[in-house]
Design an enzyme around this catalytic site. Structure first.
Site, PDB file in Angstrom:
ATOM      1  N   THR A  97      -5.859   6.863   8.325  1.00  0.00           N
ATOM      2  CA  THR A  97      -7.265   6.514   8.122  1.00  0.00           C
ATOM      3  C   THR A  97      -7.475   5.152   8.771  1.00  0.00           C
ATOM      4  O   THR A  97      -7.013   4.132   8.269  1.00  0.00           O
ATOM      5  CB  THR A  97      -7.616   6.463   6.626  1.00  0.00           C
ATOM      6  OG1 THR A  97      -7.442   7.773   6.071  1.00  0.00           O
ATOM      7  CG2 THR A  97      -9.065   6.033   6.431  1.00  0.00           C
ATOM      8  N   LYS A 172     -14.125  10.921   7.671  1.00  0.00           N
ATOM      9  CA  LYS A 172     -13.285  10.394   6.587  1.00  0.00           C
ATOM     10  C   LYS A 172     -14.000   9.253   5.869  1.00  0.00           C
ATOM     11  O   LYS A 172     -13.869   9.098   4.642  1.00  0.00           O
ATOM     12  CB  LYS A 172     -11.942   9.917   7.158  1.00  0.00           C
ATOM     13  CG  LYS A 172     -10.966   9.349   6.115  1.00  0.00           C
ATOM     14  CD  LYS A 172     -10.554  10.396   5.083  1.00  0.00           C
ATOM     15  CE  LYS A 172      -9.666   9.829   3.981  1.00  0.00           C
ATOM     16  NZ  LYS A 172      -8.300   9.538   4.417  1.00  0.00           N
ATOM     17  N   LYS A 240      -9.675  -0.972   1.877  1.00  0.00           N
ATOM     18  CA  LYS A 240      -9.499  -0.962   3.340  1.00  0.00           C
ATOM     19  C   LYS A 240     -10.445   0.051   3.958  1.00  0.00           C
ATOM     20  O   LYS A 240     -11.144  -0.239   4.942  1.00  0.00           O
ATOM     21  CB  LYS A 240      -8.059  -0.601   3.691  1.00  0.00           C
ATOM     22  CG  LYS A 240      -7.772  -0.506   5.190  1.00  0.00           C
ATOM     23  CD  LYS A 240      -6.596   0.419   5.499  1.00  0.00           C
ATOM     24  CE  LYS A 240      -7.001   1.877   5.381  1.00  0.00           C
ATOM     25  NZ  LYS A 240      -5.995   2.829   5.878  1.00  0.00           N
TER      26      LYS A 240
END
Length: 289
Positions: A97, A172, A240
């Site tokens: 990711t 995502k 994050k």
């Protein structure tokens, strides 16, 4: 069957690489901590590489699953990187990711050197990786995706080409926004049910049959009620990922006020020392310090 290299044997990569090996592919693994790669080979067979470059040599496909943008760059670039070892025609797939900008950067760099590239972040967590039921969100060229799809389906229950390079990462981001916002609702619902004297397990079983259902409710309500958070997707990681969402929103003009409030709550929980706890620890923000 293909010659596949898997770079990054964390909680996701370790079982993903295992599924590829058990499916009959010829798998070579690399991990920054060599002992972990040695353990993987001891358990499942395959081969061990000492650098990403070595892993990429002769591989039909190279999968990467590491921590963040800097980690991705460290395994692709440089004298010991994947680009230095991959051969023309190789397909490089990044499951990390990461940012959409990085995906586009790697796509162009790969094309320039005669490789194909897909950004293919996954959702489903460690359990999804262990049980080969991940959702794989891909960005890249359609013909390249078609080549990769049968292999990705080894550990993915849903493997989808979302759009051009970078679109897998953008999808995502949308996924992570859903997780954060749903957890906020589940957190309030669980604490509300407890304050009302209800059995959280009964409430969960009732609500999951209606429009209030979600994966987070079904799989996390009970552990949230019990104060168990030593598993799953860490607060450090969701922050994050939300950072990528905020950066992209600045660019495309999307408004994310609710996600920003949740991010602030997660930041406070990090300050309390809960950064490595599962994201469902968001419920702790509702409790007195």
């Amino acid at each position: 069957m293909a010659k596949i290299s898997f770079v990054g044997l964390g909680v996701m990569g370790y079982p993903m690489a295992r599924h590829l090996q058990k499916a009959g592919h010829d798998v070579t693994v690399y991990n920054r901590t060599t002992a972990k790669a040695e353990q993987w080979v001891k358990e499942f067979g395959g081969k061990l590489a000492l650098t990403p470059r070595e892993a990429a040599i002769g591989a039909d496909m190279v999968m990467t699953c590491v921590g963040n943008d800097n980690d991705v760059r460290s395994v692709y670039y440089g004298d010991d990187g994947i680009f230095a070892g991959a051969e023309p025609g190789a397909l490089l797939i990044d499951h990390t990711t990461a940012s959409a900008d990085l995906a586009k950067e790697l796509y162009l760099a790969a094309k320039k050197q005669g490789f194909d590239f897909l950004d293919a972040p996954v959702s489903g967590g460690q359990a999804g990786a262990e049980n080969a039921v991940l959702t794989v969100m891909c960005g890249g060229d359609e013909e390249v995706f078609k080549r990769a799809e049968p292999v990705l389906s080894v550990y993915g229950k849903a493997v989808t080409l979302v759009g051009a390079s970078g679109c897998g990462q953008l999808c995502k981001m949308a996924n992570q926004l859903c997780i954060a916002n749903v957890l906020a609702g589940v957190s309030e619902a669980v604490r509300f049910a407890q304050k009302a004297g209800l059995d959280v397990n009964i409430v969960r079983d009732v609500v999951k049959m209606g429009s209030g259902s979600s994966w987070q409710l079904e799989n996390r309500a009970a552990t949230m009620a019990e104060g168990k958070f030593d598993f799953g997707f860490a607060i450090d990681w969701i922050r994050k990922d939300l950072g990528f969402c905020f950066e992209e929103a600045e660019r495309n003009g999307a408004k994310l006020p609710f996600a920003k409030q949740i991010d602030e709550a997660y930041a406070e929980l990090q300050q309390r020392g809960l950064g490595r706890c599962d994201t469902s620890a968001l419920i702790c923000i509702l409790d007195d310090k």
